[in-house]
Design a protein around this motif. Structure first.
Motif, short mmCIF file in Angstrom:
data_model
loop_
_atom_site.label_atom_id
_atom_site.label_comp_id
_atom_site.label_asym_id
_atom_site.label_seq_id
_atom_site.Cartn_x
_atom_site.Cartn_y
_atom_site.Cartn_z
N GLU A 242 -3.26 2.80 9.73
CA GLU A 242 -3.35 1.61 10.72
C GLU A 242 -4.72 1.79 11.14
O GLU A 242 -5.27 2.31 11.61
CB GLU A 242 -2.19 1.90 11.95
N ALA A 243 -5.22 0.34 10.87
CA ALA A 243 -6.58 -0.08 11.31
C ALA A 243 -6.63 -1.47 11.71
O ALA A 243 -5.27 -2.26 11.38
CB ALA A 243 -7.56 0.49 10.47
N ASP A 244 -7.83 -1.95 11.79
CA ASP A 244 -7.80 -3.67 11.83
C ASP A 244 -7.29 -4.28 10.64
O ASP A 244 -6.69 -5.22 10.67
CB ASP A 244 -9.09 -4.05 12.38
N LEU A 245 -7.61 -3.68 9.48
CA LEU A 245 -7.46 -4.11 8.16
C LEU A 245 -6.16 -4.03 7.65
O LEU A 245 -5.73 -4.79 6.62
CB LEU A 245 -8.57 -3.77 7.24
N THR B 164 7.13 -5.47 7.52
CA THR B 164 5.99 -5.78 8.31
C THR B 164 4.36 -5.21 7.97
O THR B 164 3.45 -5.55 8.66
CB THR B 164 5.91 -5.29 9.79
N TYR C 263 1.02 -4.58 5.63
CA TYR C 263 0.03 -5.44 5.32
C TYR C 263 -1.29 -4.81 4.96
O TYR C 263 -1.71 -3.77 5.28
CB TYR C 263 -0.16 -6.80 6.04
N LEU D 14 -5.24 -6.50 4.86
CA LEU D 14 -5.85 -7.93 5.16
C LEU D 14 -7.15 -8.06 4.09
O LEU D 14 -7.60 -7.01 3.35
CB LEU D 14 -6.33 -8.37 6.46
N CYS D 15 -7.76 -9.32 3.92
CA CYS D 15 -8.58 -9.76 2.87
C CYS D 15 -9.80 -8.72 3.28
O CYS D 15 -10.72 -8.53 4.08
CB CYS D 15 -8.91 -10.89 3.06
N TYR E 299 -12.47 -10.74 -3.42
CA TYR E 299 -11.60 -10.58 -2.28
C TYR E 299 -9.99 -10.83 -2.53
O TYR E 299 -9.64 -11.51 -3.36
CB TYR E 299 -11.88 -12.02 -1.52
N GLU F 70 -6.00 -9.75 -0.87
CA GLU F 70 -5.15 -8.94 0.11
C GLU F 70 -3.96 -8.82 -0.34
O GLU F 70 -3.43 -9.15 -1.24
CB GLU F 70 -4.95 -9.74 1.47
N GLU G 124 1.78 -9.63 3.96
CA GLU G 124 2.67 -8.93 4.72
C GLU G 124 4.06 -8.58 3.99
O GLU G 124 4.51 -9.59 3.47
CB GLU G 124 2.97 -9.49 6.04
N ASN G 125 4.66 -7.56 4.01
CA ASN G 125 6.03 -7.35 3.55
C ASN G 125 7.14 -7.99 4.55
O ASN G 125 6.98 -7.46 5.42
CB ASN G 125 6.26 -5.82 3.04
#
Lengths: 181, 202
Positions: B58-61, B115, B117, B119-120, B182, B184, B187-188
């Motif tokens: 888990e991180a920002d991305l 939930t 994911y 991200l880009c 780019y 992503e 989200e599931n």
């Protein structure tokens, strides 16, 4: 407008000390109920504008409103009292709901030192995401969205912040955050 | 390593058309190879993968689950897939499809639960030439999330969504890593677990 408890000079002194020791302070029940409600009402009158740069952020941006301007003098005085020096503030009003987020971005790594944010939120389950997270070499600071709470954070040199992606369990819930420095 | 024990004959026979698709696909070079592995082999691999240890990341991305690099796995079935993907015979097929010569690989299992994911981002890191994902989940409908999303870009910055690929059982996605790759993982938003093997050709 700000909860009078926080304007008491003894309390101000305690907050100053706590901020110096912890590098952050969180003040619950920050605004008086009527001001909080008026703020929410005025923001909700706007539709806001969806802003998205996929590799940086996604949120709803709101225009500045009068009540926030009225509040800013009292707020900057309080912040100055806590951090021990005068400040010039700038802030944004943003809304975060399902699929919104911010990412740590290289250009912000050397960002502003003192940050604050104020939250208007429905009851929020942190399993929905949306936590405001400060990362660095120490344990991350995690702030779950909490209605009418104000936080002031001293971003140390290596600290970055982001808002966790909000997942579908949030449903139609969203919160508003006034972020500034 | 005999590639055709694993990979469907029809895939090997259609390298030329796959190469064409790879070259013309937008917003950056990519191709989705359907029915990639022999069906029983794909079933065996997903069963083996489900037994591996996944760590929560888990991180920002991102928020997802991942195995360690499978080079070090003790599972025989997964070891075989790792050996297949890193074999010179297989790398030659990848070269014929992409025109890009790779000499080594990374490989890890990924799991996106409800939930989760990614991200880009552009995947760029020194040495990465081609990204690959082998989808090992029962088919997801587009509304269930978990799609691989490609973004258009302008001045090397991502702009709008260009394409979405819901994870399709036993298909292999290949895309070229570049300053504009780019992408992503949406989200599931289902209660299905989304399993895949993925990594990069270097």
């Amino acid at each position: 407008m700000i909860n009078p408890i926080y304007l008491n000079s003894e309390v101000k002194e305690q907050m100053k000390q706590s901020f110096r020791e912890n590098g952050m302070i969180k003040l619950p029940n920050f605004l008086t109920r009527d001001v909080h409600n008026k703020l929410l009402e005025d923001i909700k009158k706007q539709e806001g504008k969806g802003e998205k740069v996929p590799d940086r952020f996604s949120f709803r941006q709101y225009n500045q409103i009068k009540i926030v301007k009225d509040l800013s003098k009292q707020l900057s005085e309080l912040i100055s009292a806590i951090i021990g020096k005068t400040v010039k503030m700038q802030f944004n009003i943003r809304g975060y709901g399902h699929r919104d987020y911010t990412l740590i971005h290289d250009s912000e790594l050397s960002g502003k030192k003192i940050e604050f944010f104020y939250v208007i939120s429905p009851p929020w389950d942190s399993a929905w995401g949306g936590n405001k997270v400060y990362t660095g070499s120490d344990e991350p600071l995690v702030f779950a969205p909490e209605d009418n709470s104000f936080c002031l954070v001293d971003k140390r040199k290596d600290m970055n912040s982001f808002i966790q992606y909000i997942n579908h369990r949030a449903g139609n819930n969203s919160y508003i955050i006034l972020e500034g420095f | 390593m005999k590639t055709d024990i694993f990979v469907n004959r029809s895939v090997i026979d259609s390298k030329e058309s796959l190469k064409k698709q790879f070259d013309i696909s937008k917003p950056f070079r990519h191709v989705l190879v359907k029915d990639f592995l022999n069906e029983p082999r794909a079933r065996k691999i997903v069963q083996a993968l489900k037994k591996e240890k996944f760590e929560e990341k888990e991180a920002d991305l991102f928020h997802l689950y991942q195995t360690k690099d499978l080079e070090s796995t003790n599972n025989k079935v997964l070891k075989e897939v790792y050996s297949l993907f890193s074999s010179s015979e297989f790398l030659e097929i990848i070269k014929e499809i992409t025109g890009i010569k790779a000499t080594k690989i990374d490989m890890a299992g990924s799991l996106y639960k409800d939930t989760n994911y990614l991200l880009c981002h552009d995947d760029q890191l020194s040495g990465r030439k081609i990204a690959y994902i082998l989808y090992l989940s029962e088919d997801f409908k587009e509304r269930e999330g978990g799609s691989l999303v490609f973004f258009n870009s302008k001045d090397k910055k991502p702009t709008s969504i260009a394409k979405k690929y819901p994870p399709l059982w036993n298909s292999l996605m290949l895309f070229e890593v570049s300053p504009i790759s780019y992408h992503e993982v949406e989200e599931n938003i289902s209660n299905k677990d989304r399993y895949a093997l993925g990594g990069w050709f270097h």
